[in-house]
Scaffold this motif. Structure first.
Motif, PDB file in Angstrom:
ATOM      1  N   CYS A  29      17.909 -30.952  -5.414  1.00 45.55           N
ATOM      2  CA  CYS A  29      17.322 -29.561  -6.201  1.00 45.55           C
ATOM      3  C   CYS A  29      18.234 -29.518  -7.436  1.00 45.55           C
ATOM      4  N   CYS A  30      19.453 -29.694  -7.402  1.00 51.46           N
ATOM      5  CA  CYS A  30      20.174 -29.397  -8.644  1.00 51.46           C
ATOM      6  C   CYS A  30      19.911 -30.348  -9.658  1.00 51.46           C
ATOM      7  N   ASN A  31      19.577 -31.714  -9.125  1.00 53.50           N
ATOM      8  CA  ASN A  31      19.194 -33.016 -10.349  1.00 53.50           C
ATOM      9  C   ASN A  31      17.952 -32.455 -10.697  1.00 53.50           C
ATOM     10  N   GLU A  32      16.982 -32.099  -9.954  1.00 58.31           N
ATOM     11  CA  GLU A  32      15.476 -31.491 -10.333  1.00 58.31           C
ATOM     12  C   GLU A  32      15.949 -30.417 -11.473  1.00 58.31           C
ATOM     13  N   HIS A  33      16.464 -29.512 -11.034  1.00 57.08           N
ATOM     14  CA  HIS A  33      16.861 -28.341 -12.035  1.00 57.08           C
ATOM     15  C   HIS A  33      17.370 -28.877 -13.383  1.00 57.08           C
ATOM     16  N   ASP A  34      18.120 -29.723 -13.322  1.00 56.58           N
ATOM     17  CA  ASP A  34      18.715 -30.340 -14.634  1.00 56.58           C
ATOM     18  C   ASP A  34      17.672 -31.007 -15.440  1.00 56.58           C
ATOM     19  N   LEU A  35      16.943 -31.816 -14.845  1.00 56.94           N
ATOM     20  CA  LEU A  35      15.693 -32.610 -15.514  1.00 56.94           C
ATOM     21  C   LEU A  35      14.720 -31.321 -15.925  1.00 56.94           C
ATOM     22  N   ALA A  36      14.502 -30.216 -15.128  1.00 63.80           N
ATOM     23  CA  ALA A  36      13.591 -29.198 -15.953  1.00 63.80           C
ATOM     24  C   ALA A  36      14.078 -28.510 -16.958  1.00 63.80           C
ATOM     25  N   TYR A  37      15.384 -28.237 -16.963  1.00 63.21           N
ATOM     26  CA  TYR A  37      16.047 -27.957 -18.204  1.00 63.21           C
ATOM     27  C   TYR A  37      15.877 -28.614 -19.424  1.00 63.21           C
ATOM     28  N   GLU A  38      16.118 -29.846 -19.420  1.00 64.82           N
ATOM     29  CA  GLU A  38      15.913 -30.602 -20.111  1.00 64.82           C
ATOM     30  C   GLU A  38      14.531 -30.546 -20.864  1.00 64.82           C
ATOM     31  N   GLN A  39      13.563 -30.484 -20.164  1.00 61.67           N
ATOM     32  CA  GLN A  39      12.282 -30.216 -20.573  1.00 61.67           C
ATOM     33  C   GLN A  39      11.788 -28.851 -21.077  1.00 61.67           C
ATOM     34  N   ALA A  40      12.692 -27.934 -20.548  1.00 61.57           N
ATOM     35  CA  ALA A  40      12.171 -26.509 -20.868  1.00 61.57           C
ATOM     36  C   ALA A  40      12.126 -26.338 -22.641  1.00 61.57           C
ATOM     37  N   GLU A  41      11.055 -25.773 -22.817  1.00 61.44           N
ATOM     38  CA  GLU A  41      10.992 -25.244 -24.336  1.00 61.44           C
ATOM     39  C   GLU A  41      10.799 -23.576 -24.431  1.00 61.44           C
ATOM     40  N   THR A  42      10.631 -22.961 -23.285  1.00 61.36           N
ATOM     41  CA  THR A  42      10.510 -21.389 -23.517  1.00 61.36           C
ATOM     42  C   THR A  42      11.335 -20.644 -22.448  1.00 61.36           C
ATOM     43  N   GLU A  43      11.343 -19.538 -22.557  1.00 55.96           N
ATOM     44  CA  GLU A  43      12.173 -18.862 -21.620  1.00 55.96           C
ATOM     45  C   GLU A  43      11.236 -18.790 -20.280  1.00 55.96           C
ATOM     46  N   ALA A  44       9.795 -18.860 -20.454  1.00 59.96           N
ATOM     47  CA  ALA A  44       9.154 -19.123 -19.131  1.00 59.96           C
ATOM     48  C   ALA A  44       9.326 -20.383 -18.374  1.00 59.96           C
ATOM     49  N   ASP A  45       9.536 -21.313 -19.201  1.00 54.91           N
ATOM     50  CA  ASP A  45       9.744 -22.698 -18.448  1.00 54.91           C
ATOM     51  C   ASP A  45      11.283 -22.854 -17.881  1.00 54.91           C
ATOM     52  N   ARG A  46      11.863 -22.046 -18.544  1.00 50.75           N
ATOM     53  CA  ARG A  46      13.602 -21.755 -17.884  1.00 50.75           C
ATOM     54  C   ARG A  46      13.291 -21.132 -16.453  1.00 50.75           C
TER      55      ARG A  46
END
Length: 89
Positions: A29-46
């Motif tokens: 879950c932590c690793n997925e979260h790291d990768l999602a943050y890397e791709q996040a471009e907006t506050e909604a993504d975060r």
């Protein structure tokens, strides 16, 4: 950036391993979260990444841990901008 386990710089993963001899059962879950943050471009993504992270940890049977980690990433998790440093759960 890449996935580094749980906690900023994988600190929680190292502490958990030192105490139990195993990685946290929610490390994926932590690793997925790291990768999602890397791709996040907006506050909604975060927000999506943080909510998904909480649900992932809770689904592995760690309800309180999931909520605590979610609070930590919401407060200290960084900004949804590729120019800002990220902090991971």
């Amino acid at each position: 950036m890449s996935a580094n386990g749980c906690g900023r710089y994988g600190t929680l993963s190292r502490v958990w391993r030192g105490m139990t001899g195993t990685l946290p059962p929610f490390e994926g879950c932590c690793n997925e979260h790291d990768l999602a943050y890397e791709q996040a471009e907006t506050e909604a993504d975060r927000r999506w990444a943080d909510d998904h992270f909480r649900r992932c940890v809770v689904a592995r049977g760690y309800r309180v841990t999931g909520v605590v980690l979610w609070l930590l990433v919401r407060v200290f998790g960084g900004l949804p901008s590729h120019t800002q440093p990220r902090r991971t759960a």
